[in-house]
Motif scaffolding. Structure first.
Motif, PDB file in Angstrom:
ATOM      1  N   VAL A   7       0.867  -1.139  -0.017  1.00  0.00           N
ATOM      2  CA  VAL A   7      -0.055  -0.039  -0.175  1.00  0.00           C
ATOM      3  C   VAL A   7       0.794   1.218  -0.004  1.00  0.00           C
ATOM      4  O   VAL A   7       1.876   1.345   0.829  1.00  0.00           O
ATOM      5  CB  VAL A   7      -0.975  -0.005   1.321  1.00  0.00           C
ATOM      6  CG1 VAL A   7      -1.981   1.115   1.161  1.00  0.00           C
ATOM      7  CG2 VAL A   7      -1.795  -1.314   1.423  1.00  0.00           C
ATOM      8  N   VAL A   8       0.679   2.093  -0.769  1.00  0.00           N
ATOM      9  CA  VAL A   8       1.174   3.567  -0.829  1.00  0.00           C
ATOM     10  C   VAL A   8       0.277   4.415  -0.604  1.00  0.00           C
ATOM     11  O   VAL A   8      -0.928   4.687  -1.058  1.00  0.00           O
ATOM     12  CB  VAL A   8       2.000   3.742  -2.150  1.00  0.00           C
ATOM     13  CG1 VAL A   8       0.913   3.883  -3.317  1.00  0.00           C
ATOM     14  CG2 VAL A   8       2.672   5.258  -2.190  1.00  0.00           C
ATOM     15  N   LYS A  12      -7.379  -0.222 -13.013  1.00  0.00           N
ATOM     16  CA  LYS A  12      -7.216  -0.459 -11.546  1.00  0.00           C
ATOM     17  C   LYS A  12      -5.940   0.390 -11.124  1.00  0.00           C
ATOM     18  O   LYS A  12      -4.927   0.634 -12.037  1.00  0.00           O
ATOM     19  CB  LYS A  12      -6.998  -1.830 -11.234  1.00  0.00           C
ATOM     20  CG  LYS A  12      -5.937  -2.503 -12.045  1.00  0.00           C
ATOM     21  CD  LYS A  12      -5.631  -3.877 -11.826  1.00  0.00           C
ATOM     22  CE  LYS A  12      -4.570  -4.583 -12.640  1.00  0.00           C
ATOM     23  NZ  LYS A  12      -4.634  -6.206 -12.451  1.00  0.00           N
ATOM     24  N   ALA A  13      -5.667   0.740  -9.824  1.00  0.00           N
ATOM     25  CA  ALA A  13      -4.295   1.383  -9.558  1.00  0.00           C
ATOM     26  C   ALA A  13      -3.408   0.428  -9.379  1.00  0.00           C
ATOM     27  O   ALA A  13      -3.597  -0.697  -8.841  1.00  0.00           O
ATOM     28  CB  ALA A  13      -4.681   2.254  -8.306  1.00  0.00           C
ATOM     29  N   VAL A  14      -2.100   0.863  -9.881  1.00  0.00           N
ATOM     30  CA  VAL A  14      -1.041   0.013  -9.801  1.00  0.00           C
ATOM     31  C   VAL A  14       0.138   0.396  -8.961  1.00  0.00           C
ATOM     32  O   VAL A  14       1.155   0.012  -8.848  1.00  0.00           O
ATOM     33  CB  VAL A  14      -0.552  -0.739 -11.192  1.00  0.00           C
ATOM     34  CG1 VAL A  14      -1.477  -1.556 -11.739  1.00  0.00           C
ATOM     35  CG2 VAL A  14      -0.032   0.571 -12.092  1.00  0.00           C
ATOM     36  N   GLY A  15      -0.037   1.955  -8.633  1.00  0.00           N
ATOM     37  CA  GLY A  15       0.799   2.632  -7.868  1.00  0.00           C
ATOM     38  C   GLY A  15       0.910   4.269  -8.398  1.00  0.00           C
ATOM     39  O   GLY A  15      -0.036   4.680  -8.771  1.00  0.00           O
ATOM     40  N   ILE A  16       1.932   4.657  -7.911  1.00  0.00           N
ATOM     41  CA  ILE A  16       2.028   6.224  -8.405  1.00  0.00           C
ATOM     42  C   ILE A  16       3.594   6.495  -9.048  1.00  0.00           C
ATOM     43  O   ILE A  16       4.432   5.997  -8.691  1.00  0.00           O
ATOM     44  CB  ILE A  16       1.992   7.153  -7.084  1.00  0.00           C
ATOM     45  CG1 ILE A  16       2.894   6.778  -6.002  1.00  0.00           C
ATOM     46  CG2 ILE A  16       0.471   6.860  -6.550  1.00  0.00           C
ATOM     47  CD1 ILE A  16       2.936   7.661  -4.679  1.00  0.00           C
ATOM     48  N   SER A  17       3.769   7.695  -9.597  1.00  0.00           N
ATOM     49  CA  SER A  17       4.940   8.258 -10.058  1.00  0.00           C
ATOM     50  C   SER A  17       5.052   9.456  -9.206  1.00  0.00           C
ATOM     51  O   SER A  17       4.293  10.134  -8.528  1.00  0.00           O
ATOM     52  CB  SER A  17       4.683   8.782 -11.638  1.00  0.00           C
ATOM     53  OG  SER A  17       4.773   7.605 -12.264  1.00  0.00           O
ATOM     54  N   VAL A  18       6.352   9.509  -8.966  1.00  0.00           N
ATOM     55  CA  VAL A  18       6.904  10.521  -7.848  1.00  0.00           C
ATOM     56  C   VAL A  18       7.987  11.406  -8.398  1.00  0.00           C
ATOM     57  O   VAL A  18       8.741  10.875  -9.304  1.00  0.00           O
ATOM     58  CB  VAL A  18       7.209   9.971  -6.421  1.00  0.00           C
ATOM     59  CG1 VAL A  18       5.909   9.306  -5.834  1.00  0.00           C
ATOM     60  CG2 VAL A  18       8.277   9.079  -6.328  1.00  0.00           C
ATOM     61  N   GLU A  19       8.413  12.579  -7.812  1.00  0.00           N
ATOM     62  CA  GLU A  19       9.634  13.377  -8.259  1.00  0.00           C
ATOM     63  C   GLU A  19      10.375  13.507  -6.704  1.00  0.00           C
ATOM     64  O   GLU A  19       9.636  13.903  -6.003  1.00  0.00           O
ATOM     65  CB  GLU A  19       9.383  14.500  -9.033  1.00  0.00           C
ATOM     66  CG  GLU A  19       8.644  14.142 -10.203  1.00  0.00           C
ATOM     67  CD  GLU A  19       8.384  15.413 -11.146  1.00  0.00           C
ATOM     68  OE1 GLU A  19       8.238  15.294 -12.351  1.00  0.00           O
ATOM     69  OE2 GLU A  19       8.258  16.583 -10.450  1.00  0.00           O
ATOM     70  N   ILE A  20      11.458  13.511  -7.044  1.00  0.00           N
ATOM     71  CA  ILE A  20      12.492  13.985  -5.814  1.00  0.00           C
ATOM     72  C   ILE A  20      13.369  15.403  -6.208  1.00  0.00           C
ATOM     73  O   ILE A  20      13.905  15.109  -7.166  1.00  0.00           O
ATOM     74  CB  ILE A  20      13.410  12.985  -5.461  1.00  0.00           C
ATOM     75  CG1 ILE A  20      12.622  11.686  -4.954  1.00  0.00           C
ATOM     76  CG2 ILE A  20      14.283  13.461  -4.008  1.00  0.00           C
ATOM     77  CD1 ILE A  20      13.792  10.515  -4.828  1.00  0.00           C
ATOM     78  N   ARG A  22       5.424   1.080  -7.136  1.00  0.00           N
ATOM     79  CA  ARG A  22       4.410   0.076  -7.514  1.00  0.00           C
ATOM     80  C   ARG A  22       3.609  -0.631  -6.320  1.00  0.00           C
ATOM     81  O   ARG A  22       4.090  -0.906  -5.286  1.00  0.00           O
ATOM     82  CB  ARG A  22       4.769  -1.018  -8.238  1.00  0.00           C
ATOM     83  CG  ARG A  22       5.303  -0.778  -9.814  1.00  0.00           C
ATOM     84  CD  ARG A  22       5.413  -1.728 -10.491  1.00  0.00           C
ATOM     85  NE  ARG A  22       4.280  -2.411 -10.920  1.00  0.00           N
ATOM     86  CZ  ARG A  22       3.597  -2.107 -11.999  1.00  0.00           C
ATOM     87  NH1 ARG A  22       3.700  -1.134 -12.851  1.00  0.00           N
ATOM     88  NH2 ARG A  22       2.280  -3.031 -12.141  1.00  0.00           N
ATOM     89  N   ALA A  23       2.330  -0.422  -6.258  1.00  0.00           N
ATOM     90  CA  ALA A  23       1.552  -1.326  -5.422  1.00  0.00           C
ATOM     91  C   ALA A  23      -0.014  -1.409  -5.612  1.00  0.00           C
ATOM     92  O   ALA A  23      -0.689  -0.653  -6.446  1.00  0.00           O
ATOM     93  CB  ALA A  23       1.260  -0.113  -4.048  1.00  0.00           C
ATOM     94  N   PRO A  24      -0.479  -2.404  -5.322  1.00  0.00           N
ATOM     95  CA  PRO A  24      -1.969  -2.675  -5.603  1.00  0.00           C
ATOM     96  C   PRO A  24      -2.901  -1.942  -5.291  1.00  0.00           C
ATOM     97  O   PRO A  24      -4.158  -1.983  -5.478  1.00  0.00           O
ATOM     98  CB  PRO A  24      -1.985  -4.375  -5.090  1.00  0.00           C
ATOM     99  CG  PRO A  24      -1.159  -4.508  -4.080  1.00  0.00           C
ATOM    100  CD  PRO A  24      -0.028  -3.516  -4.532  1.00  0.00           C
ATOM    101  N   ALA A  25      -2.776  -1.068  -4.110  1.00  0.00           N
ATOM    102  CA  ALA A  25      -3.453  -0.253  -3.116  1.00  0.00           C
ATOM    103  C   ALA A  25      -2.956   1.149  -3.243  1.00  0.00           C
ATOM    104  O   ALA A  25      -1.798   1.252  -2.735  1.00  0.00           O
ATOM    105  CB  ALA A  25      -3.901  -0.823  -1.874  1.00  0.00           C
ATOM    106  N   VAL A  26      -3.536   2.222  -3.672  1.00  0.00           N
ATOM    107  CA  VAL A  26      -3.248   3.580  -3.619  1.00  0.00           C
ATOM    108  C   VAL A  26      -3.850   4.134  -2.804  1.00  0.00           C
ATOM    109  O   VAL A  26      -5.461   4.311  -3.061  1.00  0.00           O
ATOM    110  CB  VAL A  26      -2.986   4.279  -4.912  1.00  0.00           C
ATOM    111  CG1 VAL A  26      -2.669   5.572  -4.663  1.00  0.00           C
ATOM    112  CG2 VAL A  26      -1.959   3.330  -5.729  1.00  0.00           C
TER     113      VAL A  26
END
Length: 603
Positions: A94-95, A305-313, A326-330
């Protein structure tokens, strides 16, 4: 007024603060963190990863992957020669986007269920001992948009936390449970029956216990004056429940972070609990997109279906490093501004419901200036709000009305909310600062606004008061002057010589004329909302739950109608405004959603 606020909230003690009798924050040695706070922070730091610092010290993908793995995070990098070579991928169960009242509570519940939880937070963590409590610095480092975000008609200033702990780190600690009428409305009108169950009542009790909600009986001068005025008018008053660990706490700087750590925000409660159970928290990392894939369907609607998120640093040299989680639940728990903004940026519009139904609890301020012989008021000093009143509005019939409570005021906030009729009048208002009692008129709004993205992809807010809320806002002993932020709305008590020749009836009539002038001004067809600026510290409803996909974004489990595996656990999920500070409601709602999600993922 934003420029004025920034100017006066800077450290100007030798030049201006002394003249205004504003001492600024106490010295660090005068407010050391409690042992309990230091212990909670030590637990939190075991799972906290400052991603900006980590990326700066590990420039190559291989080194950053190694650092993440050493910290207990499952990470890999795309091999050389492939598309997106060097791009990092992190995996978890989970993210959670956001670490405030919703994200913190959800992280604790899910991690304790044995799930691999990762919390991402765009803000940073400042230990209690390192807080400066300087107003200008706090707004720029701990608030969304540096505390200067406004609605597109400028009538509303948006205050929302953007730091580890979210709004719980910078709020005033007011901790009301969900009002009974609101629970009934959400259950019966919005199709979420569990709001009327014993399970939700238990979630509220557990939430209050985790935040250590108590009654603070040490009154500041402001709260004493408010209580005296309410008693003199025969109006309702009651003690305010607060999540303060020490009922003797008198810190009036808690809106810039609680330096002693007596306020029980999520960085000292739910998040350390989550870390103890194995969760990880990444700070300084911004979610840019919810990633989805096609699916067979969910509730007859979801095609993805959600498979995760993209992020930036964002690194110290200004470059940006991209990463996928990557996560099956967001879970979106960034707040009612960031959550719909992220969904819209990801192409998730929910048939026009994402960003809609924005409600804000608009707050206007009424000020009373008291004679110097009555002693200083010092609206920045002491426990923020220990008494409240809820006589105003139609609470007993439709559940909508206003609350009155003391308003914590520091010089930047105070100056920005001061009406401008002339330079001399503005100067006098500032010179009266230490003698001013500030009372917040806090409306449970029936008005609705919308969050949308501009052409640059930045979140913007459209909001306008309806007639009912305007009138509720204006129905708000001993002050020599009463004024509002509108430059023409003020009343001056006649001086002693003038009073000697006046009856009490004449004095009362003079004040009634002031009240009538407020009513006439705000009710006039040409009235412009921006001339009576308000603030909002509670944003709700922009991705709300409900039983009907035509009028809501999520079902009663907090799951998106359109994207399975995507959940909302913050103020955005609430069906309407509450009429009470929403922290307890958001956390208890997140507990309910997280428990259901944990059962689904662990079964």
């Amino acid at each position: 007024m934003t420029i004025i606020s920034l100017f006066f909230s800077s450290d100007l003690q030798p030049l201006i603060w002394d003249a205004l009798k504003y001492p600024g924050p106490p010295a660090k040695e005068e407010r050391p963190p409690t042992r309990a706070r230091l212990e909670a922070e030590a637990r939190l730091l075991q799972g906290l990863l400052d991603m900006r610092a980590l990326a700066d010290t590990n420039r190559s993908p291989a080194h950053l992957v190694a650092a993440l793995k050493q910290a207990g995070v499952s990470a890999s990098a795309k091999p050389d020669g492939s598309a997106d070579a060097g791009k990092l991928t992190v995996t978890c169960d989970v993210v959670i986007v956001g670490s405030g009242a919703g994200g913190g509570a959800a992280a604790s519940i899910l991690a304790k269920a044995g799930l691999k939880v990762l919390v991402v937070e765009k803000g940073h963590f400042t230990p209690a001992a390192e807080l400066t409590l300087n107003e200008g610095e706090a707004y720029s480092t701990m608030y969304e948009g540096a505390g200067a975000m406004k609605s597109d008609n400028t009538c509303l200033t948006i205050l929302a936390g953007a730091t580890v702990g979210g709004g719980t780190r910078v709020n005033w600690g007011i901790s009301f449970e969900t009002p009974a009428k609101v629970r009934e409305q959400w259950a019966k009108q919005h199709g979420i029956p569990w709001y009327l169950t014993a399970e939700y009542t238990e979630a509220l009790a557990d939430t209050c216990s985790r935040y250590n909600v108590t009654i603070n009986e040490i009154d500041s001068r402001q709260n004493q004056l408010l209580k005296q005025g309410l008693d003199a008018l025969g109006m309702h008053s009651a003690r305010t429940p607060r999540n303060i660990n020490d009922p003797q706490d008198r810190c009036g700087f808690t809106t810039f972070g609680c330096a002693r750590g007596n306020k029980q925000d999520t960085s000292g409660t739910w998040l350390p609990d989550a870390v103890d159970a194995g969760a990880k928290l990444m700070s300084g990392i911004k979610a840019t997109q919810i990633n989805t894939e096609p699916c067979r369907g969910h509730a007859g609607l979801a095609e993805r279906k959600a498979v995760g998120i993209s992020v930036e640093i964002e690194q110290a040299d200004g470059t940006v490093r991209a990463m996928d989680i990557r996560a099956p639940a967001v879970i979106c728990a960034g707040n009612a501004i960031a959550t719909p903004a992220l969904m819209l940026a990801s192409g998730i519009e929910g048939r026009g419901q994402v960003g809609a139904h924005l409600q804000c609890h608009p707050i206007t301020q009424v000020r009373g200036v008291f004679p110097a012989e009555m002693g200083p008021v010092e609206p920045w000093n002491g426990s923020v709000t220990t008494w409240f009143n809820r006589d105003i509005g139609d609470w007993n019939s439709n559940g909508y009305g206003a609350w009155l409570h003391a308003s914590n005021a520091h010089i930047g906030y105070f100056s920005a909310g001061s009406g401008w009729s002339s330079g001399a009048d503005f100067k006098q208002q500032l010179l009266d600062f230490s003698q001013t009692c500030c009372v917040a008129v806090f409306v449970r709004d029936s008005s609705e606004g919308r969050l949308y993205l501009n052409e640059d992809g930045m979140p913007c807010i459209s909001y306008q008061y309806n007639e009912y809320d305007r009138r509720t806002m204006i129905q708000a002993a001993g002050a020599r002057r009463v004024l509002m932020s509108h430059p023409d709305l003020f009343w001056d008590r006649p001086d002693a010589a003038a009073q000697a020749g006046m009856s009490q009836q004449q004095l009362d009539a003079g004040f009634q004329d002031f009240l009538d002038r407020i009513d006439a001004t705000i009710s006039h067809p040409d009235f412009v909302d921006a001339t009576l600026p308000c603030a909002s510290a509670h944003q709700m409803g922009t991705a709300r739950m409900g039983a009907d996909p035509a009028s809501s974004v999520c079902d009663q489990n907090g799951e998106s109608w359109d994207v399975s595996g995507l959940f909302v656990c913050d103020g955005a999920a609430l069906p309407t405004s509450i009429g009470a500070n929403p922290m307890i409601t958001i956390s208890a709602t997140a507990v309910m959603i997280a428990k259901r999600l944990s059962h689904a993922l662990c079964s």
